[in-house]
Design a protein around this motif. Structure first.
Motif, mmCIF file in Angstrom:
data_model
loop_
_atom_site.group_PDB
_atom_site.id
_atom_site.type_symbol
_atom_site.label_atom_id
_atom_site.label_comp_id
_atom_site.label_asym_id
_atom_site.label_seq_id
_atom_site.Cartn_x
_atom_site.Cartn_y
_atom_site.Cartn_z
ATOM 1 N N THR A 90 24.633 61.556 20.446
ATOM 2 C CA THR A 90 25.475 60.970 19.411
ATOM 3 C C THR A 90 24.638 60.679 18.168
ATOM 4 O OG1 THR A 90 25.096 58.627 19.965
ATOM 5 C CG2 THR A 90 26.785 59.806 21.228
ATOM 6 N N GLN A 92 25.086 57.909 14.920
ATOM 7 C CA GLN A 92 25.927 56.853 14.369
ATOM 8 C C GLN A 92 25.081 55.856 13.586
ATOM 9 O OE1 GLN A 92 27.515 54.092 17.461
ATOM 10 N NE2 GLN A 92 26.341 55.340 18.904
ATOM 11 N N ALA A 111 24.737 58.836 24.799
ATOM 12 C CA ALA A 111 25.982 58.065 24.912
ATOM 13 C C ALA A 111 25.718 56.811 25.734
ATOM 14 C CB ALA A 111 27.066 58.902 25.567
ATOM 15 N N GLY A 113 27.121 52.330 26.400
ATOM 16 C CA GLY A 113 28.034 51.240 26.095
ATOM 17 C C GLY A 113 27.891 50.115 27.093
ATOM 18 N N GLU A 127 32.608 55.722 28.307
ATOM 19 C CA GLU A 127 31.900 55.876 27.042
ATOM 20 C C GLU A 127 31.707 57.341 26.670
ATOM 21 O OE1 GLU A 127 31.130 53.539 24.905
ATOM 22 O OE2 GLU A 127 31.962 51.991 26.214
ATOM 23 N N GLU A 130 35.010 58.533 25.303
ATOM 24 C CA GLU A 130 35.333 57.958 23.995
ATOM 25 C C GLU A 130 34.430 58.500 22.897
ATOM 26 O OE1 GLU A 130 36.963 53.568 25.546
ATOM 27 O OE2 GLU A 130 35.059 53.744 24.464
ATOM 28 N N GLU A 131 33.130 58.581 23.176
ATOM 29 C CA GLU A 131 32.171 58.939 22.134
ATOM 30 C C GLU A 131 32.041 60.445 21.935
ATOM 31 O OE1 GLU A 131 28.426 57.059 22.858
ATOM 32 O OE2 GLU A 131 29.242 55.024 22.750
ATOM 33 N N GLY A 171 36.442 62.824 21.200
ATOM 34 C CA GLY A 171 35.290 61.955 20.978
ATOM 35 C C GLY A 171 35.370 61.270 19.637
ATOM 36 N N GLY A 173 34.397 58.015 19.182
ATOM 37 C CA GLY A 173 34.391 56.570 19.331
ATOM 38 C C GLY A 173 35.773 55.967 19.216
ATOM 39 N N GLU A 179 34.106 52.197 15.291
ATOM 40 C CA GLU A 179 33.147 53.229 15.667
ATOM 41 C C GLU A 179 33.407 54.525 14.918
ATOM 42 O OE1 GLU A 179 32.042 51.923 20.238
ATOM 43 O OE2 GLU A 179 33.495 53.521 19.918
ATOM 44 N N ILE A 181 31.433 57.954 15.436
ATOM 45 C CA ILE A 181 30.350 58.574 16.194
ATOM 46 C C ILE A 181 30.447 60.085 16.096
ATOM 47 C CG2 ILE A 181 29.312 58.812 18.480
ATOM 48 C CD1 ILE A 181 30.435 56.013 19.113
#
Length: 218
Positions: A90, A92, A111, A113, A127, A130-131, A171, A173, A179, A181
Motif C-alpha cells: 500500500t 498512503q 496491508a 490494521g 484489512e 478493504e485496502e 480496495g 480503504g 482512508e 490507500i
C-alpha cells in the motif's frame, strides 16, 4: 473512592469502563508491584501513567512511573505472487511520519490494521479486502511482535499469503474513515532496494521483507 468519569465507572463514547484499572492485577513478575494507574487521555485510544515498585538485581525496591499508549493490537500481511515475484503493498499518507522528518509523509507499507475485536486472522483478511481488494486464501502466521515496547502496548500479528494479480479488485480503504490507500505492485528485488535506499521506512514492512529474503525468495 469511585471516579465517575467516563471510561472509568461510566461508559465512555466507545462503551468502555475500567480504563483506570488496567495493570492493577498483574502478578506474573514478582519484582513488579503496580501501585496506581492514572488515565491521562482517553480519546479514541488510551494513554495511562502507571506507578509501580520495581525490585532491581541488587534487591532494592524503587518506585517508578511509565506512560503507556494503548491503541489495541494489530495485524499485518505480506501479499506475494510467487510466480511473478511481486509484492502487493500500500501507499498512503502518514501524518506522524510527515511531521517527524519524512519528506512527504507518503509511506509504502504492507496491508495492516487494528483487530477491533476480531481475531488476528479475521482482522487481516478484512484489512486486505478493504485496502487492496484482495480475498486472502491460505494464511501463514509468522510471529507476533511488540513494535515499540518502551511506550506502546500494541502487539502486531505478522502473516504472509500468496495472491493472484488477476483477482485484485477494489480496495482503497474505508472512505468514511478518511482512508485513501493506493495499491502498489513492486517486484521483490526492487522492494529490497527501496529498503536499502530509504524509500521504504515502515518498520513492519521492512521486517516482512527481511523474512521474505530469508524464507520466501531466497
Amino acid at each position: 473512592m469511585s471516579d465517575r468519569r467516563p471510561g472509568h465507572d461510566q461508559p465512555d463514547s466507545r462503551g468502555r469502563t475500567g480504563l483506570h484499572r488496567t495493570g492493577l492485577d498483574l502478578s506474573g513478575n514478582p519484582d513488579v508491584r503496580v501501585r496506581d494507574v492514572e488515565v491521562t487521555s482517553d480519546g479514541w485510544h488510551v494513554l495511562r501513567r502507571t506507578t509501580f515498585d520495581y525490585r532491581g538485581r541488587d534487591g532494592e525496591w524503587t518506585t517508578q512511573a511509565r506512560e503507556t499508549y494503548d491503541r489495541g493490537n494489530g495485524a499485518t500481511v505480506l501479499l506475494y505472487d510467487p510466480i511473478g515475484r511481486t509484492l502487493l503493498l500500500t501507499r498512503q499518507f502518514r501524518f506522524p511520519a510527515y511531521v517527524n522528518g519524512h519528506s512527504d509523509g507518503m509511506l509504502i507499507e504492507s496491508a495492516a490494521g487494528l483487530l477491533d475485536g476480531d481475531s488476528p486472522e479475521d482482522a487481516i483478511r478484512r484489512e486486505a479486502a478493504e485496502e487492496l481488494g484482495v480475498g486472502i486464501g491460505e494464511l501463514t502466521h509468522l510471529f507476533d511482535l511488540y513494535m515499540s515496547p518502551g511506550s506502546v502496548t500494541e502487539r502486531v500479528h505478522f502473516y504472509a499469503a500468496p495472491y493472484v494479480p488477476a483477482d485484485v479488485a477494489g480496495g482503497g480503504g474505508v472512505e468514511e474513515e478518511g482512508e485513501e490507500i493506493e495499491p502498489v505492485v513492486i517486484g521483490y528485488d526492487e522492494a529490497l532496494q527501496l529498503v536499502a535506499d530509504g524509500r521504504i521506512v515502515d518498520g513492519k514492512t521492512v521486517i516482512l521483507l527481511q523474512w521474505a529474503a530469508l524464507t520466501l525468495f531466497g
